[in-house]
Each structure stands twice: as structure tokens, then as C-alpha cells.
Design an enzyme around this catalytic site. Structure first.
Site, short mmCIF file in Angstrom:
data_model
loop_
_atom_site.label_atom_id
_atom_site.label_comp_id
_atom_site.label_asym_id
_atom_site.label_seq_id
_atom_site.Cartn_x
_atom_site.Cartn_y
_atom_site.Cartn_z
N CYS A 5 0.53 -1.41 0.09
CA CYS A 5 0.01 0.12 0.08
C CYS A 5 0.84 1.26 0.11
O CYS A 5 0.67 2.08 -0.76
CB CYS A 5 -0.91 -0.01 1.23
SG CYS A 5 -2.28 -1.27 1.04
C1 UDX Z 1 -1.01 -0.37 5.51
C2 UDX Z 1 -1.75 0.54 6.33
O1 UDX Z 1 -1.65 0.68 7.77
C3 UDX Z 1 -3.27 0.26 6.40
O2 UDX Z 1 -4.28 1.13 6.86
C4 UDX Z 1 -3.63 0.33 4.88
O3 UDX Z 1 -4.72 0.34 4.41
C5 UDX Z 1 -2.77 -0.59 4.26
O4 UDX Z 1 -1.40 -0.47 4.24
P1 UDX Z 1 0.08 -2.44 5.90
O5 UDX Z 1 0.99 -2.22 4.58
O6 UDX Z 1 -0.35 -3.67 6.42
O7 UDX Z 1 -0.94 -1.53 6.23
O8 UDX Z 1 1.40 -2.19 6.87
P2 UDX Z 1 1.79 -1.45 8.10
O9 UDX Z 1 1.79 -2.24 9.33
O10 UDX Z 1 0.94 0.12 7.93
O11 UDX Z 1 3.44 -0.90 7.88
C6 UDX Z 1 3.75 -0.52 6.69
C7 UDX Z 1 5.26 -0.45 6.70
O12 UDX Z 1 5.65 0.63 7.14
C8 UDX Z 1 6.11 -1.61 6.99
O13 UDX Z 1 7.09 -1.73 6.23
C9 UDX Z 1 6.49 -1.41 8.48
O14 UDX Z 1 7.69 -1.86 8.74
C10 UDX Z 1 6.89 0.27 8.12
N1 UDX Z 1 6.93 1.12 9.56
C11 UDX Z 1 5.42 1.37 10.16
C12 UDX Z 1 7.84 1.88 9.88
O15 UDX Z 1 9.03 1.90 9.17
N2 UDX Z 1 8.04 2.42 10.80
C13 UDX Z 1 6.89 2.70 11.73
O16 UDX Z 1 7.03 3.61 12.57
C14 UDX Z 1 5.64 2.31 11.19
#
Ligand code: UDX
Length: 433
Positions: free
Chosen positions: A267
């Protein structure tokens, strides 16, 4: 209510199974026979926590799957479009699957006497439901939207690994309707869901924009934290100490402030690129959003640069890469930050030993010329250095395994290495701390 759901991928399967759990009669429509058979035999077509149980519970009762649009539309009052919206070669959204699904739905609606509502759940850029999906539905059905059939946009906010929970316990539900009647129809579907806020009713282009803005803002928080982290690193400041206090400001919140290797997944990268693409197309240069992507793309290379600063030329050096999935709890490697890191290491002549508790198999499809290990210990054995790319809980427990890296470099991209126990033994480097 009677619902059909087009597309049995990630969003479609979760939507279908959760609507069945809410007591609706649900028909999944897919062109993939394997997915249809799986659902009909009570198995989930994808791996997602809690989904197998729901599909097993409802298959054969109020959940079934078919490839036949005509019968599914006749047998339902509402159809959700939950198909993929991949990026094209320029990062812009590719709507060819949405187009095909809309055409097929339109044909079926043309052959139906009663009222029907089409709901777009796929993530699509603003104006798509109104100016792309609706005209296709009208043309292929020979009917008029808003009068003979309804159209709505209802974005999803589902996190991988927590999607069933998120569907059942939403902080908001957004319904962007072309006409009030279809919006009311969609709203009734969620009657039994306890939503933390009231259901937001708006028009379809606003609903589409809410979804992109939501993901772009979270991605911006991460890139912002990464940039602050990069500056902190140069100043000898621990960015986690800084962000912990900054997150205490209720206007900021403590979430998504963890700096590291950057964001991946299906996403964030795609949605930010699609929004910048749309923005440029309508004549606005999105300076901040472009920077969000640039910062994110840079983070894995910063890790490899730190490694080179420590051990020099990487030619023929053996590097352990711990973590291949884009985040913990999944085998999904889409846009994982480990991909550019590994590509960089290969380019610089390093030998790679990789380990992930779930994602080795998926990564083999991208890199088949590196060594995959069944245990972290095997990857670390005789390695010259290690990069940690994913925040798996088990990496927090690797005390004795990291002990094998005595006097060697460990570059942590997720702040998971149990450094308190190991400080004296390994040369520990945090990407931003
Ligand atoms: C995301 C959104 O949270 C969700 O609402 C949407 O509709 C789909 O995309 P998702 O892709 O499952 O969900 O992952 P998420 O848990 O949000 O993390 C995304 C990425 O950000 C990961 O690679 C995670 O490691 C990274 N991340 C997250 C960071 O690098 N730092 C943070 O503080 C939080």
C-alpha cells in the site's frame, strides 16, 4: 443482505469472509479457479490471521465462490469491486483490472430487473469511481447510474496481519456515494459493526482522497522520522529518545514514528506514488510526497553505506541478511526494504546468506542466486557482517546467535537487536541511532 464480492485477493477475501461473519449472504466472484475451489472447500486463498477460521465457518452456508458474474449479480443486491490496482511502469495506477470487473458487472446488471449497487473498495485515485467506473457500468449495462443502479466508494483501512480485526473493529467507515439511496444501502451492511466513530458519508472522490491521504500521511510520518533519525545519527543523538517525547504531543501521537529501513508493503509505496502521479497529471508538483518516496528509497542504501564505512570493499564479503518480509507477521515481500538492500549488496560483489521465518520462498522468486538459510544462526555463521531488515520478534531473542558475531558488524534497520546483552561483543550500528 445479499452481497457479491469481485476479486478474492487480500481485500476481497477479508471483505467477503467478514461480511459473512456479520450474517450476510456472500458470493465471491473470481476468474481464478484455484481460489474459487479453495473458498468453496472452506480454505482461505491467502494467508491472513483469522481468515481460514472464518471461511471454514461460513463456506457452504452463507459464503460461496463462483466465476459466473451473471448468477452472482442476480443473486445479490450489492457488488463490491475488490480487485488489484497495481502501478504501471511510471508509478501511476493501472486500472485495467478495475475496467474488466466493471464491464462484467455492467453486463450482468444490464440483464437484471431489480435495483443493484456497485461499491468500489479497491484503492483508486480520486475521480475514478465517478469518471471511470460509472461510465463503464452505464455503457455495458445500458442503464443509468443513480436511477437504475447505484454506485458508491467504500475504502478499506486494513493492515496485513490484522485485517480481520480491522474490518470488525474499524475506527471509521467511509462511504462515498453517487446518490443517497446507494449510500444508505451500503451503510446498512455495517449495521452490526461497532465503529469507534460514526459512519462518514461523503461523495466518491472525497472517499477516494481520504484513503490516499491516510496512507500518504502515515508514510510521511515514517519518512519524516527517518529524516530526523538520519540527522540525529550524525549528531550522536538517539532518535528513539527524541521521537518518544515528540509522540507525547497529542497532536502528533506516538505511532508511526519508528525510524529505520523504511516502509514497504502493498500500500504505502504504491499509494504515495499513485497520488503523486495523479497530482502531476492535474498540474500540481507534489514536493513533499516526492520527498517521502525519496527518503524511503534512500534508507536501505544508507545501511549498505554504513556497512562499507565499517568493513570497506564488499567484494567477496559474506553478509547475513536477517528479515526479508516487508514487516513482521507476514510472508509478503512486496516493496520490502530488503530488496533494494540485497540488490545493492549483490551489485557490490557481496555473498549473501538470507534468513526470514516466513518469506524465504517468496524472495527466491526475486533473487535465486543468494543462499537461503532455515535458521538465523545458519545465516550468521561465518558471516563478515549482518543487516537486520525486518522487525521479527524472534530477532529480539537472538542473544547467543549474535554472540557468534563477536567483533563483527551488525547494522540494525529496525531496532530489534538485543543490544543491551551484546554491546561488548558485537560492533552494533543502528541505521538512525
Ligand atoms: C498499511 C496501512 O496501515 C493500512 O491502513 C492500509 O490500508 C494498508 O497499508 P500494511 O501495509 O499492512 O498497512 O502495513 P503497516 O503495518 O501499516 O506498515 C507499513 C510499513 O511501514 C512496514 O514496512 C513497516 O515496517 C513500516 N513502518 C511502520 C515503519 O517503518 N515505521 C513505523 O513507525 C511504522
Amino acid at each position: 443482505m445479499k452481497v457479491s464480492v469481485v476479486g478474492s485477493g487480500y481485500v476481497g477475501s477479508v471483505t467477503a469472509a467478514c461480511l459473512a461473519e456479520l450474517g450476510h449472504q456472500v458470493i465471491c466472484i473470481d476468474i481464478d479457479e484455484e481460489r474459487i475451489n479453495k473458498i468453496n472447500s472452506g480454505k482461505s486463498p491467502i494467508w491472513e490471521k483469522g481468515l481460514d477460521e472464518l471461511i471454514q465457518k461460513h463456506a457452504g452456508n452463507n459464503l460461496k465462490a463462483t466465476s459466473d458474474y451473471e448468477s452472482a449479480v442476480l443473486d445479490s443486491d450489492i457488488s463490491f469491486i475488490c480487485v488489484g490496482t497495481p502501478s504501471d511502469d511510471y508509478g501511476n495506477i493501472n486500472l485495467s483490472i478495475v475496467k474488466a470487473a466493471s464491464k462484467s458487472l455492467g453486463h450482468a446488471i444490464g440483464n437484471k430487473d431489480g435495483y443493484h449497487v456497485v461499491v468500489v473498495k479497491s484503492t483508486v485515485v480520486p475521480e475514478t469511481t465517478e469518471n471511470f467506473v460509472t461510465p463503464i457500468l452505464e455503457e455495458s449495462s445500458g442503464k443509468q447510474a443513480g436511477r437504475d443502479f447505484g454506485v458508491s466508494m467504500n475504502p478499506e483501512f486494513l493492515r496485513e496481519g490484522k485485517a480481520v480485526y480491522d474490518f470488525m473493529n474499524p475506527d471509521r467507515i467511509v462511504i462515498g456515494a453517487l446518490d443517497k439511496h446507494s449510500g444508505d444501502f451500503v451503510s446498512q451492511l455495517y449495521d452490526k459493526v461497532e465503529c469507534q466513530n460514526e459512519i462518514v458519508r461523503t461523495n466518491s472522490r472525497t472517499a477516494e482522497m481520504i484513503k490516499y491521504t491516510n496512507n500518504s500521511f502515515l508514510a510521511t510520518k515514517i519518512s519524516f522520522s527517518n529524516e530526523i533519525g538520519n540527522i540525529c545519527k550524525k549528531l550522536g543523538i538517539d532518535t528513539y529518545e527524541v521521537m518518544k517525547v515528540v509522540g507525547m504531543d497529542f497532536r502528533i501521537s506516538p505511532y508511526f514514528l519508528n525510524s529505520g529501513a523504511g516502509f514497504g508493503g502493498s500500500c504505502f509505496p504504491k499509494d504515495v506514488r499513485a497520488l503523486t502521479g495523479k497530482s502531476k497529471q492535474i498540474g500540481y508538483e507534489p514536493i513533499l510526497l516526492d520527498a517521502v518516496i525519496r527518503v524511503n528509497e534512500n534508507q536501505p542504501h544508507i545501511m549498505v553505506n554504513l556497512l562499507e564505512e565499517k568493513i570497506g570493499n564488499l567484494e567477496n564479503k559474506t553478509i547475513a541478511v536477517l528479515g526479508l518480509a516487508f514487516k513482521n507477521g507476514t510472508d509478503d515481500i512486496r516493496e520490502s526494504r530488503s530488496i533494494p538492500a540485497i540488490a545493492d549488496l549483490i551489485y557490490k560483489g557481496a555473498e549473501i546468506k538470507a534468513y526470514d521465518p516466513q518469506a524465504n520462498g517468496n524472495m527466491k522468486k526475486i533473487f535465486n542466486n543468494i543462499t537461503y538459510c532455515d535458521r538465523a544462526e545458519d545465516a550468521l555463521h561465518n558471516a563478515d557482517a549482518c543487516l537486520v531488515m525486518t522487525d521479527w520478534d524472534e530477532f529480539k531473542e537472538l542473544d547467543s546467535e549474535f554472540g557468534m558475531m563477536r567483533n563483527k558488524i551488525v547494522i540494525d534497520g529496525r531496532r530489534v537487536v538485543p543490544v543491551r546483552n551484546l554491546e561488548q561483543e558485537i560492533d552494533y550500528v543502528g541505521i538512525c541511532w
